[in-house]
Write an enzyme that holds these catalytic residues in place. Structure first.
Site, PDB file in Angstrom:
ATOM      1  N   MET A  19       0.850  -1.187   0.000  1.00  0.00           N
ATOM      2  CA  MET A  19       0.000   0.000   0.000  1.00  0.00           C
ATOM      3  C   MET A  19       0.892   1.245   0.000  1.00  0.00           C
ATOM      4  SD  MET A  19      -3.155  -1.302   0.741  1.00  0.00           S
ATOM      5  CE  MET A  19      -4.066  -0.254   1.866  1.00  0.00           C
ATOM      6  N   CYS A  20       0.309   2.377  -0.409  1.00  0.00           N
ATOM      7  CA  CYS A  20       1.067   3.619  -0.408  1.00  0.00           C
ATOM      8  C   CYS A  20       1.511   3.933   1.023  1.00  0.00           C
ATOM      9  CB  CYS A  20       0.238   4.766  -0.980  1.00  0.00           C
ATOM     10  SG  CYS A  20      -0.660   5.775   0.206  1.00  0.00           S
ATOM     11  N   PRO A  21       2.689   4.452   1.285  1.00  0.00           N
ATOM     12  CA  PRO A  21       3.669   4.877   0.288  1.00  0.00           C
ATOM     13  C   PRO A  21       4.755   3.835  -0.014  1.00  0.00           C
ATOM     14  CG  PRO A  21       4.283   5.745   2.428  1.00  0.00           C
ATOM     15  CD  PRO A  21       3.079   4.872   2.645  1.00  0.00           C
TER      16      PRO A  21
END
Lengths: 83, 375
Positions: A19-21
């Protein structure tokens, strides 16, 4: 693995489950694993990567080459190391 | 467990402002006097009606519109839905709404629900090009243009008054981010605002519909005092919202100047003192009280949590903090970094010491979060 000359990344980072980041963090960690002028690919399903990889390139003075899709249908973002 | 919010630490007025001091007494008095049904002809009813009419009149004066152009709604979101969809229903042409890519989700949801959308891109500051909007209205099925007065996430002011559109294409402007703080732009047929963003109580929205606008109620009607509203009016809250709006308009010259300067301090200190950061939005033509920046390699949720632990309340448009798991469509449309995002918006009484304290703490918080991933 192919070389930079045929337009394929010499290194592909598998960030499919991240998942980001995290995809951008992986990119920063591994940029030095390719030579200046070579391509590095980030494969990520996370939708933020589509914006954040080009934004990272702009902020860090690297060249965003573009996006394509891997054989399994995952988006891949390709970057050329400039420095 | 988190620390209580430090005085001066709530830096999220764009989400909600505390009740303006000018509204407090009004609200308490109106709770006593304004409980009745304003449609009834008996004495308590007439009293409530008087307060409702006063609120409408005060709101109209504060916003520079006619009293009969003002409708109170149960929220800013509902005012957006009513205003935009009412113009679509009254449209002379088709049901396509040309709108910027950075409209609030209330506009996007309304378009999705009751119209067809045609999205216009923005520049890196988040501003739409008036000529691009005009071009899109050449399509005969375009009935309405929707453009916000200012962006709620990055503060950039939009050129609503400079849209030069065909006379049969009305403009809806979502003014929720700016109402009270900035004068309304010109040229709109319907507009919306939200009281809790200017220091009124939550649960009060304002819908403005110009007298000559072709607006048709998109939802079931009712038999209230005002034909555009439905349901029993919250008279005390509406009156308090109007009192807060009057006060905010009266003091905005002084407060906007102070806020604009404080945000300049944040913009320059963050850019200078935090490595790998991008401060976004127009640095000059912007809301006075708001700034957004994004920090590389930083998880938005971790950032909100760590700042909260230190007594600061900020908002974030990063996917990692949103329930949808998709990043802010505003940041996406601007092409700026979506992770590690902070939206800081000043409360009315913010001081230089408050923003300096935030700027003092921020670099170490960012460095600490980055160190968790070895960067």
């Amino acid at each position: 693995m192919s070389t930079a000359d045929d337009g394929q990344p010499v290194l592909e980072l598998d960030c499919r489950t991240m998942m980001c980041p995290m995809p951008v963090i992986e990119l920063a960690r591994h940029l030095a694993d390719v030579e200046v002028g070579e391509l590095i690919g980030v494969v990520a399903h996370d939708s933020a990567a589509a914006v954040d990889v080009p934004a990272w390139c702009r902020m860090k003075g690297q060249d965003y080459v573009g996006a394509d899709v891997t054989d399994d249908g995952a988006p891949r973002y390709v970057v050329r190391r400039l420095s | 467990m988190t620390a209580p919010v430090r005085p001066g630490g709530d830096l999220d007025s764009a989400s909600a402002a505390p009740l303006h001091p000018a509204a407090r007494e009004v609200l308490l008095a109106a709770l006593e006097r304004g409980y009745a049904d304003p449609r009834r002809l008996h004495r308590p009813g007439r009293e409530a009606r008087l307060l409702l009419d006063n609120a409408r009149e005060a709101t109209a004066v504060a916003l520079g519109v006619r009293a009969d152009e003002v409708t109170f709604t149960p929220s800013g979101t509902h005012a957006v839905h009513l205003g935009l969809l009412g113009l679509v229903r009254g449209a002379r042409r088709g049901n396509v709404v040309v709108h910027s890519a950075v409209e609030h989700s209330a506009v996007r949801h309304a378009v999705e629900w009751g119209a067809r959308g045609d999205e216009v891109g923005v520049d890196t500051h988040g501003r739409v090009d008036p000529a691009a909007v005009r071009d899109r209205t050449r399509r005969p099925e375009v009935g309405v243009v929707a453009l916000q007065s200012a962006n709620h996430e990055v503060g950039t002011v939009q050129p609503v008054g400079r849209l030069d559109l065909p006379p049969d294409v009305p403009i809806f402007t979502d003014a929720c981010a700016s109402m009270g703080r900035l004068a309304l732009p010109s040229g709109w047929a319907a507009a919306a605002g939200s009281a809790h963003k200017w220091g009124g109580p939550a649960g009060v929205g304002v819908l403005l519909v110009r007298t000559r606008a072709r607006w048709r109620n998109p939802f079931p009607g009712d038999d209230r005092v005002d034909e555009r509203s439905t349901g029993f009016e919250n008279v005390p809250a509406v009156l308090a919202a109007a009192a807060a709006l009057q006060a905010v308009v009266a003091e905005r010259e002084e407060i906007n100047a102070r806020h604009h300067e404080l945000i300049d301090v944040v913009r320059s200190r963050v850019a200078a003192e935090v490595p790998d950061v991008e401060v976004v939005g127009d640095p000059v033509r912007r809301l006075p009280h708001l700034v957004t920046f994004s920090c590389l390699y930083v998880d938005g949720e971790a950032l909100v949590t760590e700042l909260d632990r230190r007594g600061f309340g900020i908002a974030s448009g990063s996917a990692c903090t949103a329930s949808t798991l998709t990043p802010s469509h505003v940041l996406e449309a601007m092409g700026v970094l979506t992770h590690g995002n902070v939206r800081l918006s000043l409360q009315r009484d913010a001081t230089r010491a408050d923003v300096d304290f935030f700027c003092d703490v921020l670099p170490e918080v960012i460095a600490e979060i980055r160190s968790r991933v070895g960067l």
